[in-house]
Motif scaffolding. Structure first.
Motif, PDB file in Angstrom:
ATOM      1  N   THR A  54      -5.450   0.657   7.150  1.00 23.64           N
ATOM      2  CA  THR A  54      -5.615  -0.793   7.241  1.00 23.64           C
ATOM      3  C   THR A  54      -6.810  -1.071   8.138  1.00 23.64           C
ATOM      4  N   THR A  84      -8.220   1.084  -8.411  1.00 27.00           N
ATOM      5  CA  THR A  84      -7.399   0.071  -9.069  1.00 27.00           C
ATOM      6  C   THR A  84      -7.632   0.155 -10.575  1.00 27.00           C
ATOM      7  N   VAL A 135      -9.996   1.708  -3.281  1.00 30.87           N
ATOM      8  CA  VAL A 135      -9.255   1.174  -2.142  1.00 30.87           C
ATOM      9  C   VAL A 135      -8.712   2.335  -1.320  1.00 30.87           C
ATOM     10  N   THR A 166       3.357   0.067   1.305  1.00 32.89           N
ATOM     11  CA  THR A 166       3.213  -1.380   1.077  1.00 32.89           C
ATOM     12  C   THR A 166       4.583  -1.991   0.787  1.00 32.89           C
ATOM     13  N   LEU A 225      -7.339  -5.245  -8.504  1.00 33.60           N
ATOM     14  CA  LEU A 225      -7.573  -5.468  -7.074  1.00 33.60           C
ATOM     15  C   LEU A 225      -6.933  -6.767  -6.630  1.00 33.60           C
ATOM     16  N   LYS A 227      -4.167  -7.104  -3.617  1.00 33.69           N
ATOM     17  CA  LYS A 227      -4.433  -7.929  -2.440  1.00 33.69           C
ATOM     18  C   LYS A 227      -3.271  -8.876  -2.110  1.00 33.69           C
ATOM     19  N   THR A 228      -2.326  -9.022  -3.028  1.00 30.45           N
ATOM     20  CA  THR A 228      -1.141  -9.835  -2.712  1.00 30.45           C
ATOM     21  C   THR A 228      -0.092  -9.029  -1.954  1.00 30.45           C
ATOM     22  N   ARG A 230       1.193  -6.294   1.131  1.00 26.28           N
ATOM     23  CA  ARG A 230       0.895  -6.089   2.552  1.00 26.28           C
ATOM     24  C   ARG A 230       1.324  -4.683   2.945  1.00 26.28           C
ATOM     25  N   GLU A 278      -3.791  -6.314   4.614  1.00 25.46           N
ATOM     26  CA  GLU A 278      -3.974  -6.054   3.191  1.00 25.46           C
ATOM     27  C   GLU A 278      -4.370  -4.594   2.975  1.00 25.46           C
ATOM     28  N   PRO A 324      -7.285  -2.395   2.145  1.00 23.49           N
ATOM     29  CA  PRO A 324      -8.734  -2.626   2.195  1.00 23.49           C
ATOM     30  C   PRO A 324      -9.471  -1.875   1.091  1.00 23.49           C
ATOM     31  N   THR A 325     -10.590  -2.425   0.680  1.00 23.82           N
ATOM     32  CA  THR A 325     -11.479  -1.753  -0.261  1.00 23.82           C
ATOM     33  C   THR A 325     -12.456  -0.868   0.505  1.00 23.82           C
ATOM     34  N   GLU A 362     -15.117  -2.964   2.076  1.00 23.72           N
ATOM     35  CA  GLU A 362     -14.693  -3.621   3.315  1.00 23.72           C
ATOM     36  C   GLU A 362     -14.717  -2.657   4.496  1.00 23.72           C
TER      37      GLU A 362
END
Length: 332
Positions: free
Chosen positions: A21, A43, A49, A60, A92, A96-97, A99, A119, A121-122, A125
């Motif tokens: 994360t 994805t 990711v 998750t 993706l 992203k929805t 956690r 979230e 992360p990609t 990111e």
């Protein structure tokens, strides 16, 4: 000190935050890590990711999302049957929805207070975070991505190599001196990457088994001088499980010296503070979740001459390195 081993934050500061994360990566940077490690999986729409595995029920809250209940399935991943939810079955936007949550709640219950805060992360990111932190701190923060199950993903039409190299190219990190190492437990994809990038490559090795692509009979064979010579033809170093260097009982092996003789760097994995993970000599009284003498374990490996190491607790690694650097026995 020149020649000091690099500290690689294993999935971020994953001993203190849920792994993979931005929370874990940011803390690792604050603690002085030189590199942050994202394990990469794709994805369904081809975005890389960071998850340790493509099966995400343990990391998750996907099981709590009724809209994704029908996505639960069983697959064969590198010859093993796995049941759950898989990144390659989500876009993706869908991922992203979700956690992140702590993967080892029995050993790291304190990390559960961060469940639901981050979230997935990609890669982009994570690169952006490393670059931003480098500017803010004035020191270079690198990334140390692992290509997970590359043969499996190539077989289902989601090859990792091109996507990874494209991201590094966009970041300007496709030079031989870029702050990047790429690692893999497989062989064929490292050889493919060798033809695609000048970024140094690391051959991961486990204390048991062998590469899932069948390119070598076993990691044990790869750790022999002849195997190390073959690795030197396509990689800059090895990432062995640390018990390949120091077994749970008995003296250290010659792997570090043999690898150096072949011109390879040595970055062992993984140094964790909990008794459950520590080598027996470094455990303390208490249960599996109690923290033992990790700094001493790391210091021993530094004394053997490793060039870097993966740790879930980067600050302990940084402290151990500083102590080793200050010791007259380790001064150059």
């Amino acid at each position: 000190m020149a020649g000091s081993p690099i500290v690689i934050a294993h999935r971020g500061a994953s001993g203190e935050r849920p792994e993979h994360t931005l929370l874990a990566y940011q803390l690792a940077i604050e603690q002085g890590a030189d590199f942050i490690e994202p394990d990469l999986v794709p994805t369904s729409d081809g975005v890389l990711v960071a998850r340790h595995e493509n099966e995400i029920s343990g990391t998750t809250d996907v099981a709590a999302h009724p809209e994704f209940a029908s996505r639960k399935t069983s697959k064969q991943i590198d010859g093993a049957a796995v049941t759950g939810w898989f990144t390659e079955d989500f876009t993706l936007a869908e991922l992203k929805t979700l956690r992140a949550k702590e993967r080892l709640p029995q050993l790291r219950p304190g990390n559960m207070r961060y469940d639901g805060q981050a979230e997935i992360p990609t890669l982009d990111e994570i690169i952006a975070l490393a670059k931003q932190a480098s500017r803010a701190t004035g020191r270079t923060i690198g990334i140390y991505p692992e290509t997970k199950h590359p043969s499996y993903f190539a077989a289902i039409g989601l090859p990792l190599e091109e996507r990874l190299i494209a991201a590094l190219h966009s970041a300007g990190w496709d030079r031989a001196d870029a702050p990047v190492f790429i690692q893999s437990f497989e062989v064929a994809n490292l050889k493919k990457l060798k033809s695609m990038t000048r970024v140094p490559l690391i051959q991961l090795m486990s204390a048991s088994g062998g590469p899932a692509d069948g390119a070598e009979p076993s990691y044990a064979a790869m750790a022999m001088p002849a195997g190390l010579a073959r690795i030197a033809g396509y990689a800059a170093g090895i990432g062995p499980e640390r018990t390949m260097i120091l077994p749970a009982s008995g003296p250290a092996t010659s792997l570090v010296a043999d690898a150096h003789a072949a011109g390879l760097k040595v970055h062992p994995w993984t140094f964790r503070a909990e008794n459950f993970f520590l080598l027996p000599a470094y455990r303390t009284a208490g249960g599996p979740a109690e923290q033992g003498r990790l700094a001493e374990e790391i210091a021993y490996f530094i004394g053997l001459g490793v060039d870097g190491f993966f740790s879930d607790y980067p600050y302990i690694g940084v402290t151990a390195r500083a102590s080793a650097s200050a010791s007259p026995a380790h001064r150059k």
